[in-house]
Write a protein that holds these residues in place. Structure first.
Motif, short mmCIF file in Angstrom:
data_model
loop_
_atom_site.label_atom_id
_atom_site.label_comp_id
_atom_site.label_asym_id
_atom_site.label_seq_id
_atom_site.Cartn_x
_atom_site.Cartn_y
_atom_site.Cartn_z
N PHE A 1 -28.54 -5.23 78.50
CA PHE A 1 -27.33 -5.44 77.71
C PHE A 1 -27.58 -5.24 76.22
CE2 PHE A 1 -25.44 -6.65 81.57
CZ PHE A 1 -24.08 -6.68 81.37
N ALA A 2 -28.80 -5.44 75.77
CA ALA A 2 -29.14 -5.10 74.38
C ALA A 2 -29.00 -3.60 74.16
CB ALA A 2 -30.56 -5.55 74.06
N ALA A 3 -29.35 -2.80 75.16
CA ALA A 3 -29.22 -1.34 75.06
C ALA A 3 -27.77 -0.91 75.20
CB ALA A 3 -30.07 -0.67 76.14
N PHE A 4 -27.08 -1.49 76.17
CA PHE A 4 -25.74 -1.05 76.55
C PHE A 4 -24.71 -1.27 75.44
CE2 PHE A 4 -21.81 -2.89 78.52
CZ PHE A 4 -21.22 -1.70 78.91
N THR A 5 -24.72 -2.44 74.81
CA THR A 5 -23.67 -2.78 73.85
C THR A 5 -23.80 -2.02 72.53
OG1 THR A 5 -24.97 -4.71 73.22
CG2 THR A 5 -23.20 -5.07 74.78
N GLY A 6 -25.00 -1.56 72.22
CA GLY A 6 -25.18 -0.85 70.95
C GLY A 6 -24.60 0.55 70.94
N ILE A 7 -24.30 1.11 72.12
CA ILE A 7 -23.83 2.50 72.20
C ILE A 7 -22.50 2.65 71.48
CG2 ILE A 7 -23.17 4.38 73.75
CD1 ILE A 7 -24.88 3.02 75.91
N LEU B 1 -28.62 11.66 73.45
CA LEU B 1 -27.77 11.37 72.29
C LEU B 1 -28.62 11.25 71.02
CD1 LEU B 1 -25.30 8.74 73.77
CD2 LEU B 1 -24.72 11.03 72.97
N TRP B 2 -29.76 10.59 71.13
CA TRP B 2 -30.64 10.47 69.97
C TRP B 2 -31.08 11.85 69.48
CZ3 TRP B 2 -36.25 11.16 70.74
CH2 TRP B 2 -36.94 11.17 69.52
N LEU B 3 -31.46 12.73 70.40
CA LEU B 3 -31.90 14.07 70.00
C LEU B 3 -30.75 14.85 69.35
CD1 LEU B 3 -34.08 15.03 73.11
CD2 LEU B 3 -34.89 14.55 70.79
N ILE B 4 -29.54 14.68 69.86
CA ILE B 4 -28.38 15.36 69.26
C ILE B 4 -28.16 14.86 67.83
CG2 ILE B 4 -25.87 15.59 69.39
CD1 ILE B 4 -26.18 15.59 72.45
N ILE C 1 -29.76 -6.04 66.12
CA ILE C 1 -30.87 -5.12 65.82
C ILE C 1 -30.35 -3.71 65.55
CG2 ILE C 1 -32.93 -4.03 66.79
CD1 ILE C 1 -33.46 -6.63 68.31
N THR C 2 -29.44 -3.23 66.39
CA THR C 2 -28.88 -1.89 66.21
C THR C 2 -28.18 -1.77 64.86
OG1 THR C 2 -28.56 -1.67 68.59
CG2 THR C 2 -27.32 -0.18 67.18
N GLY C 3 -27.38 -2.78 64.52
CA GLY C 3 -26.68 -2.75 63.24
C GLY C 3 -27.64 -2.76 62.07
N SER C 4 -28.69 -3.57 62.16
CA SER C 4 -29.68 -3.63 61.09
C SER C 4 -30.36 -2.29 60.90
CB SER C 4 -30.71 -4.72 61.41
OG SER C 4 -31.65 -4.83 60.37
N VAL C 5 -30.70 -1.63 62.00
CA VAL C 5 -31.36 -0.31 61.92
C VAL C 5 -30.41 0.73 61.33
CG1 VAL C 5 -32.27 1.58 63.32
CG2 VAL C 5 -32.97 -0.77 63.80
N ALA D 1 -30.51 4.20 65.31
CA ALA D 1 -29.88 3.16 66.13
C ALA D 1 -29.86 3.57 67.60
CB ALA D 1 -28.46 2.89 65.63
N MET D 2 -29.56 4.84 67.87
CA MET D 2 -29.53 5.30 69.25
C MET D 2 -30.94 5.32 69.84
SD MET D 2 -27.25 5.95 71.49
CE MET D 2 -25.81 6.24 70.44
N LEU D 3 -31.92 5.64 69.01
CA LEU D 3 -33.31 5.57 69.48
C LEU D 3 -33.67 4.14 69.86
CD1 LEU D 3 -36.09 6.85 69.96
CD2 LEU D 3 -36.58 6.51 67.53
N THR D 4 -33.19 3.18 69.09
CA THR D 4 -33.42 1.76 69.40
C THR D 4 -32.79 1.41 70.74
OG1 THR D 4 -33.40 1.22 67.04
CG2 THR D 4 -33.09 -0.60 68.58
N SER D 5 -31.54 1.82 70.96
CA SER D 5 -30.88 1.56 72.24
C SER D 5 -31.60 2.26 73.39
CB SER D 5 -29.42 2.04 72.18
OG SER D 5 -28.67 1.27 71.27
N ALA D 6 -32.07 3.49 73.15
CA ALA D 6 -32.80 4.22 74.19
C ALA D 6 -34.10 3.52 74.54
CB ALA D 6 -33.07 5.65 73.71
#
Length: 526
Positions: free
Chosen positions: A305-311, A374-377, A443-447, A501-506
């Motif tokens: 859920f830490a990964a999912f909600t940051g998308i 998505l991160w690579l894009i 965490i995602t927002g901070s990054v 941020a997407m790298l963090t979620s990944a």
């Protein structure tokens, strides 16, 4: 279907018997209507976990909110929601799940109206926390009442409908939010996503009073208030620096808060062990964690859920704040994820029957693949050239994987403990999902926000250079050139932030993929 339920006892308005048909083959029509009422309330709470993402940029401009506030709007709701799930279930056992449901929906509805009328960012955050408390109070009552209203042979159908409502309401949140903001205006339209809860909430309260059964209350109340306070204090002490630290420049107090939060959570663990040795009931039964597979499963719920909600958080801010698109366009960008999620959820049960644990591995693997793409894009493509079609396939893949995972994952985790512990285990899993969502957004927002400069305006020297280059076109040409410079700087900064941020979620998604292997290979899905 035949209504075989006996009449409600005198003096108990709006109640009918909780005792289902003893043959286990029929249930009253009124029970199905009660289910509709319960799921309307659940959909409202879960919709608000994702619908707000597309409103973040309009909230930012309307209330002059800073970056930390945007994280709090999401994380504050998720944290309050998660922390109330377990004690709310116990209050339902004591006072009746019907009345807990009604009180929670009423609080959620009033808090939604408060959110809509908020005149400052601080007021909005406080109202969102109260809204999360309301949701956390009444959502556990839904599953409890389904368990009481439906016989075993029909209960699976009721829970199946509930699972579909959970998936659809969460997945369609960004699109619905975008449509509402488009209809009511980009400046103040964000308020409509909260006001829309008012008529739904009022109707749900009235219908619940008339249709939802009472009874089954009276159990001894054991809330473990000290444990709840330690958990709240520890998690808030961790979240505050994660959200505020980047904006404040990570002063000493942020590090002290992180250390203090860790200490409080350790004290919480010791307190729960102490309570378990007495006759009182701990908030989180420590014996559950004597099962290593359950511990791994709880970590899985938290990390996923830490990964999912940051998308949605990342994409919404990039699309609106960075690329100047509308809220509706931002919601449409997320639509492939929603479609994939709904399809994946529909296929998850038969695939789980056939593949066992591998359905979770497949789901988390597809989510990780989608997020890495998505991160690579975001990393490789020029941000200003991005269009929604670029994100369609990775979001569709990630959404399909998410649908495969979310529907059956809790049953695999609960299967790691004894049947007598299933209820307590389920409560812990749901709580960790919401806490994971709150931490993930923090965490995602901070990054993401760490990549944004304090100002996007050109320096004095750069402004002079632009003016010299466009002097022949006059003042209007110079103004347009400076605006183009600002728009470019904005897009590049948000693109860089979105990539990290997407790298963090990944990374969270990859960790979830590995944690799946802590679960049993096969479980009964009946």
């Amino acid at each position: 279907m035949t209504d075989n339920s006996p009449q409600a006892p005198a003096g108990r308005a709006g109640s009918f018997s909780l005792s289902p048909d003893p043959t286990g083959t029929t249930v009253s029509k009124r029970a199905w209507w009660a289910l509709v009422v319960l799921l309307a309330g659940m959909a409202m709470a879960l919709l608000d976990t994702s619908i707000v993402n597309v409103a973040l940029q309009t909230i930012r401009t309307s209330l002059d909110a800073d970056e930390a506030t945007l994280s709090w709007v999401i994380s504050g709701y998720a944290l309050a929601f998660g922390l109330l799930l377990i004690p709310a279930g116990r209050f339902g056992d004591r006072f009746g799940h019907k009345w807990i449901f009604i009180v929670g929906v009423a609080m959620f509805t009033l808090a939604s109206v408060w959110c809509g009328f908020a005149q400052s960012s601080t007021e909005l955050v406080v109202a969102r926390v109260v809204q999360g408390i309301g949701g956390g109070i009444y959502v556990p009552a839904v599953a409890s009442l389904i368990q009481l209203m439906f016989p075993a042979r029909i209960r699976g159908r009721a829970f199946g409908v509930m699972g579909a409502v959970i998936g659809i309401s969460t997945a369609l949140g960004p699109l619905i939010g975008g449509l509402l903001i488009q209809a009511f205006g980009e400046t103040e339209g964000w308020r409509s996503i909260f006001f829309v809860n008012a008529p739904i909430g009022v109707l749900t309260v009235i219908a619940a009073f008339l249709l939802v059964p009472g009874g089954a209350e009276g159990k001894r109340l054991s809330t473990d208030a000290v444990g709840l306070l330690l958990a709240i204090a520890g998690l808030v002490a961790l979240l505050v620096p994660l959200i505020e630290g980047e904006d404040q420049g990570w002063p000493l107090w942020t590090w002290l808060s992180l250390i203090g939060g860790a200490v409080l959570l350790v004290l919480f663990a010791f307190w729960e062990r102490h309570v378990a040795t007495t006759k009182a009931e701990p908030l989180v039964p420590p014996h559950l964690f004597s099962h290593p597979q359950f511990t791994g499963g709880v970590l899985l719920a938290f990390v996923y859920f830490a990964a999912f909600t940051g998308i949605f958080f990342t994409i919404s801010l990039l699309w609106q704040a960075g690329l100047q698109h509308t809220a509706l366009e931002s919601g449409l960008v997320s639509l492939p994820f929603s479609i994939g999620s709904i399809v994946g959820a529909a296929l998850s049960d038969p695939l789980a029957q056939r593949l066992g644990r591998n359905v979770l591995s497949l789901g988390t693997g597809l989510v990780a693949l989608g997020l890495i793409t998505l991160w690579l894009i975001f990393w490789l493509a020029p941000t200003e050239d991005l269009v929604s079609w670029d994100l369609l396939l990775p979001l569709l893949v990630a959404g399909f994987g998410s649908g495969l995972f979310i529907a059956p994952n809790a049953r695999f985790i609960v299967a790691t403990v004894d049947n007598s512990e299933a209820g307590a285990a389920s409560g812990v899993i749901q709580t960790m999902q919401r806490i994971g969502a709150a931490v993930g957004i923090a965490i995602t927002g901070s990054v993401l926000f760490a990549q944004l400069p304090s100002s996007f305006a050109p320096s004095t020297a750069k402004a002079a250079e632009i003016a010299q280059q466009h002097a022949a076109g006059g003042a209007e040409a110079i103004k347009q050139a400076i605006q183009q410079y600002v728009d470019h700087a904005l897009a590049v900064a948000f693109g860089d932030g979105a990539a990290l941020a997407m790298l963090t979620s990944a990374t969270f998604a990859v960790a979830a993929f590995l944690l799946v292997f802590a679960l049993p290979k096969k479980v009964s899905l009946q």
